[in-house]
Design an enzyme around this catalytic site. Sequence first.
Site, mmCIF file in Angstrom:
data_model
loop_
_atom_site.group_PDB
_atom_site.id
_atom_site.type_symbol
_atom_site.label_atom_id
_atom_site.label_comp_id
_atom_site.label_asym_id
_atom_site.label_seq_id
_atom_site.Cartn_x
_atom_site.Cartn_y
_atom_site.Cartn_z
ATOM 1 N N ARG A 74 0.808 -1.217 0.000
ATOM 2 C CA ARG A 74 0.000 0.000 0.000
ATOM 3 C C ARG A 74 0.846 1.275 0.000
ATOM 4 N NH1 ARG A 74 -2.982 -3.734 2.686
ATOM 5 N NH2 ARG A 74 -1.995 -3.191 4.658
ATOM 6 N N GLU A 111 2.519 -6.053 13.084
ATOM 7 C CA GLU A 111 1.453 -6.100 14.097
ATOM 8 C C GLU A 111 0.858 -7.507 14.086
ATOM 9 O OE1 GLU A 111 -1.905 -3.618 13.296
ATOM 10 O OE2 GLU A 111 -2.682 -3.807 15.333
HETATM 11 P P1 AMP Z 1 4.202 -2.106 11.218
HETATM 12 O O1 AMP Z 1 5.441 -2.671 10.580
HETATM 13 O O2 AMP Z 1 3.777 -2.867 12.434
HETATM 14 O O3 AMP Z 1 4.322 -0.620 11.477
HETATM 15 O O4 AMP Z 1 3.011 -2.322 10.187
HETATM 16 C C1 AMP Z 1 2.812 -1.472 9.121
HETATM 17 C C2 AMP Z 1 2.447 -2.221 7.890
HETATM 18 O O5 AMP Z 1 1.422 -3.181 8.127
HETATM 19 C C3 AMP Z 1 1.912 -1.280 6.852
HETATM 20 O O6 AMP Z 1 2.391 -1.690 5.571
HETATM 21 C C4 AMP Z 1 0.406 -1.412 6.949
HETATM 22 O O7 AMP Z 1 -0.167 -1.336 5.656
HETATM 23 C C5 AMP Z 1 0.182 -2.774 7.582
HETATM 24 N N1 AMP Z 1 -0.767 -2.728 8.720
HETATM 25 C C6 AMP Z 1 -0.464 -3.034 10.007
HETATM 26 N N2 AMP Z 1 -1.526 -2.906 10.810
HETATM 27 C C7 AMP Z 1 -2.532 -2.490 10.011
HETATM 28 C C8 AMP Z 1 -3.906 -2.146 10.260
HETATM 29 N N3 AMP Z 1 -4.451 -2.214 11.483
HETATM 30 N N4 AMP Z 1 -4.646 -1.728 9.212
HETATM 31 C C9 AMP Z 1 -4.110 -1.643 7.958
HETATM 32 N N5 AMP Z 1 -2.833 -1.956 7.674
HETATM 33 C C10 AMP Z 1 -2.038 -2.366 8.687
#
Ligand code: AMP
Length: 187
Positions: A74, A111
């Site tokens: 995204r 996450e």
């Molecule tokens: P992080 O590495 O934990 O900061 O996760 C960020 C990545 O995971 C991004 O590429 C987001 O598109 C995706 N992502 C993580 N949690 C969500 C969420 N609750 N909603 C949408 N995308 C998420």
Amino acid sequence: MNQKIRQMDGVKQQIIALLKENIRNIPDFPKPGIQFKDITTLLRNPDTLELTSQVLARPFRRMNIDYVIGLESRGFLFGTNLAQDLHAGFIPIRKPGKLPADTVSATYALEYGEDTIEMHSDAFDEGDRILIHDDLIATGGSAKAATQLVEKLGGHVVGYSFIIELEALQGCDQLPEDVQKDILISL
Ligand code: AMP
């Protein structure tokens, strides 16, 4: 002058409120307990599509960015447009096995789950100024891993750009304190 800035801030706040209304929350996707922030609704609306691009670029206009890095997948949606707006190049960071030439890689915690990211080893030159962009920062793991990849190749991360931050997860704490971070919406 001050009044002008205040007017601009007011307009920006209105735009941000509109963008916020156009983000959809999908409970329990892709796993129970995850509140997925769906930006397809933001992309579908021509007004919010255009406004998001405009507000993303503004803080970085005078920063001499050489490349915008977009995180799969995204981060590609606005990343190339952001690069065009800043007259910079665009570099994709991808999931393993997707990039055809030599790559550098890093593993990070999401996450939900764990993942590895890759970038072409000849993506930019030593000393280049890089802006890292993604749609959302959750734990900050992927942005931190992207930072490590940039540093591995001798680049300077001079900014981070996210549409959404999941504030409670404090992802920005994973990123260098002295580097500019632009977040449109904190949820
Ligand atoms: P992080 O590495 O934990 O900061 O996760 C960020 C990545 O995971 C991004 O590429 C987001 O598109 C995706 N992502 C993580 N949690 C969500 C969420 N609750 N909603 C949408 N995308 C998420």
